[in-house]
Design an enzyme around this catalytic site. Structure first.
Site, short mmCIF file in Angstrom:
data_model
loop_
_atom_site.label_atom_id
_atom_site.label_comp_id
_atom_site.label_asym_id
_atom_site.label_seq_id
_atom_site.Cartn_x
_atom_site.Cartn_y
_atom_site.Cartn_z
N GLY A 70 183.61 64.94 14.09
CA GLY A 70 183.32 64.56 12.71
C GLY A 70 183.12 63.05 12.60
O GLY A 70 183.31 62.30 13.56
N TYR B 79 183.24 81.59 22.95
CA TYR B 79 183.29 81.01 21.60
C TYR B 79 183.41 82.12 20.56
O TYR B 79 184.32 82.11 19.72
CB TYR B 79 182.03 80.16 21.34
CG TYR B 79 181.86 79.84 19.89
CD1 TYR B 79 182.83 79.11 19.21
CD2 TYR B 79 180.77 80.32 19.17
CE1 TYR B 79 182.70 78.84 17.86
CE2 TYR B 79 180.63 80.06 17.82
CZ TYR B 79 181.60 79.33 17.17
OH TYR B 79 181.49 79.09 15.82
N HIS C 120 171.16 71.80 18.50
CA HIS C 120 170.61 72.76 17.55
C HIS C 120 169.11 72.56 17.33
O HIS C 120 168.60 71.44 17.32
CB HIS C 120 171.36 72.67 16.21
CG HIS C 120 172.80 73.06 16.35
ND1 HIS C 120 173.80 72.14 16.52
CD2 HIS C 120 173.38 74.27 16.40
CE1 HIS C 120 174.95 72.78 16.64
NE2 HIS C 120 174.72 74.07 16.57
N ARG D 83 167.69 80.61 27.68
CA ARG D 83 169.03 80.02 27.75
C ARG D 83 170.04 81.17 27.88
O ARG D 83 169.96 82.14 27.11
CB ARG D 83 169.29 79.21 26.48
CG ARG D 83 170.60 78.47 26.46
CD ARG D 83 170.71 77.55 25.25
NE ARG D 83 170.77 78.27 24.00
CZ ARG D 83 170.93 77.69 22.81
NH1 ARG D 83 171.00 76.37 22.72
NH2 ARG D 83 170.99 78.40 21.72
#
Ligand code: UFG
Length: 330
Positions: free
Chosen positions: A37, A142, A190, A282
Site C-alpha cells: 500500500g 492464493y 495486471h 501463463r
C-alpha cells in the site's frame, strides 16, 4: 455515523473502499504495513496505523483504542503466479493473518467482518457465468488460502456469532472517477495498467499470454469490474450484515472481455496503439472467468454504475496519465 477498521486501506481496492465509506460520512481507521500500500493513498484526516497483522499485541491495542462497527479486511498477498512459487508463504500469511484478525475483532466484541475473497476460488469453473453454487476448487495456493479463510470465518460464525461477508472479486480495475485514487502495484502484473503503460510508451510492448484458448478470439476472457463498483458492493454487504447472517457473493460486471478486447478498448479510449505481441500461455490461467452477481443484486440492490470496459479504461487511463510514477512515495 459508523466507524470501520480497514486493513489494507492503503492498497488498490482498500483505498477505494475507504473513499466510499468517507463519502457516506463514516469514520475509518486504516491498518496497513505499507508493504504494497501507499501512505499517499490514505486520505488526509484518516488515521493510519502502520502495523503488521502478525503483531497480535498491536491488534489488541487497536481494538482497545476504538470501537468498530465492522472490520473490512483487504490486506493480503494476492498474486496467483507468486503463490505458485511460494505456496506455504501465501497460505500461512493469508490464513494466519485473517483468522487472527477475526479473533481479535471477536474478542473486542466486533462481530461484523467483510473479507476480500476471490474468483480464484473456482479454479477452472464448472460453468460460466459463475454463481455462488459453483464448485469451489481452487487451482492455486492464493485461491485456496481464501477458501481456507472463508471456512475459518464460517466456524467463527457458528461458534462466536460472527457475521461475515465473503466478497469474491473478479478482475478489479479502473480508478476513482474523481481521480482521488488509482492502481499502483510493484511489480505491476495486471492487464489494464500494463496495456495503458504500453500505449503511453512507459513500458515495453505487452505480451498477450496465449491466443490459442477455446474462446472466440483465442485469448482469455475475464470479468473486469470497476473498483468503485467493488467499493460500493462493500457498503451493500455492510448494510446487509446489519439485519442478516453471513453471506458469500461473487462480484463482477457480468460481462466478459478477452485480452484482445481490452487492448482494443485501451486503443479506443486512449487514441494510441498498444504495442503487443503474442506469447505463451501463463501457467494457471483459466480460459474464461465471468461472474454471475445476481445474488448480490437481488439481496442488496447493488448495481454496477461503471459497468462498461470503456468506463474502466477511461478512469484507469486518466489516473496513470496524471501519475507517471504512481503514488511516488517509495
Ligand atoms: N494478461 C496478459 N498479459 C499480461 C498480463 C495479463 O495477456 O501481461 C492476461 C492474463 O493471462 C489474463 C488477463 O490478462 O488472461 C488478466 O490477467 P491479470 O493478471 O490482470 O488478472 P488475473 O485474471 O490473473 O487475476 C486477477 C487478480 C487475482 C484474482 C483474479 C480473479 O490479480 O487476484 O483476477 O479473476 F484472483
Amino acid at each position: 455515523m459508523s466507524r470501520y477498521l480497514v486493513t489494507g486501506g492503503a492498497g488498490f481496492v482498500g483505498s477505494h473502499a475507504v473513499l466510499a465509506l468517507l463519502d457516506r460520512g463514516d469514520e475509518v481507521v486504516v491498518l496497513d504495513n505499507l508493504s504494497q500500500g501507499h501512505r499517499a493513498a490514505v486520505p488526509a484526516g484518516v488515521t493510519l496505523v502502520e502495523a503488521e497483522l502478525a503483531d497480535t499485541k498491536r491488534l489488541a491495542e487497536v481494538f482497545a483504542s476504538w470501537r468498530f462497527d465492522a472490520v473490512l479486511h483487504f490486506a493480503a498477498l494476492s498474486l496467483v503466479g507468486a503463490s505458485m512459487r511460494e505456496p506455504l508463504h501465501y497460505i500461512a500469511e493469508n490464513v494466519g493473518h485473517s483468522l487472527r484478525l477475526a479473533e481479535a475483532a471477536i474478542k473486542a466484541g466486533c462481530l461484523r467482518f467483510v473479507l476480500s475473497s476471490t474468483a480464484a476460488l473456482f479454479g477452472e469453473p464448472e460453468r460460466v457465468p459463475i454463481d455462488e453454487a459453483c464448485r469451489v476448487a481452487p487451482s492455486n495456493p492464493y485461491g485456496d488460502s481464501k477458501r481456507m479463510v472463508e471456512e475459518g470465518l464460517d466456524w467463527a460464525a457458528r461458534i462466536h456469532g460472527l457475521r461475515y461477508a465473503a466478497l469474491r472479486y473478479f478482475n478489479a480495475a479502473g480508478s476513482d472517477p474523481q481521480g482521488r485514487a488509482g492502481e499502483d502495484h510493484d511489480p505491476e502484473t495486471h492487464l489494464v495498467p500494463l496495456a495503458i503503460d504500453a500505449a503511453l510508451g512507459r513500458r515495453p510492448a505487452l505480451t498477450v499470454f496465449g491466443d490459442d484458448y477455446a474462446t472466440p478470439d483465442g485469448t482469455c476472457i475475464r470479468d473486469y469490474v470497476h473498483v468503485t463498483d467493488l467499493a460500493t458492493a462493500h457498503l451493500a454487504a455492510l448494510t446487509r450484515l446489519e439485519t442478516h447472517g453471513s453471506c458469500r457473493y461473487n462480484i463482477g460486471s457480468g460481462n466478459g472481455a478477452s485480452v484482445k478486447e481490452v487492448i482494443a478498448a485501451v486503443e479506443r479510449v486512449g487514441g494510441r496503439p498498444v504495442p503487443h505481441s503474442i506469447g505463451p500461455r501463463r501457467a494457471g490461467d483459466p480460459a474464461v472467468l465471468v461472474a454471475a452477481s445476481d445474488r448480490l443484486r437481488a439481496e442488496t440492490g447493488w448495481e454496477p454504475k461503471l459497468g462498461s470496459l470503456d468506463d474502466i479504461v477511461r478512469t484507469a487511463w486518466a489516473w496513470r496519465e496524471a501519475h507517471p510514477k504512481g503514488y511516488d512515495d517509495r
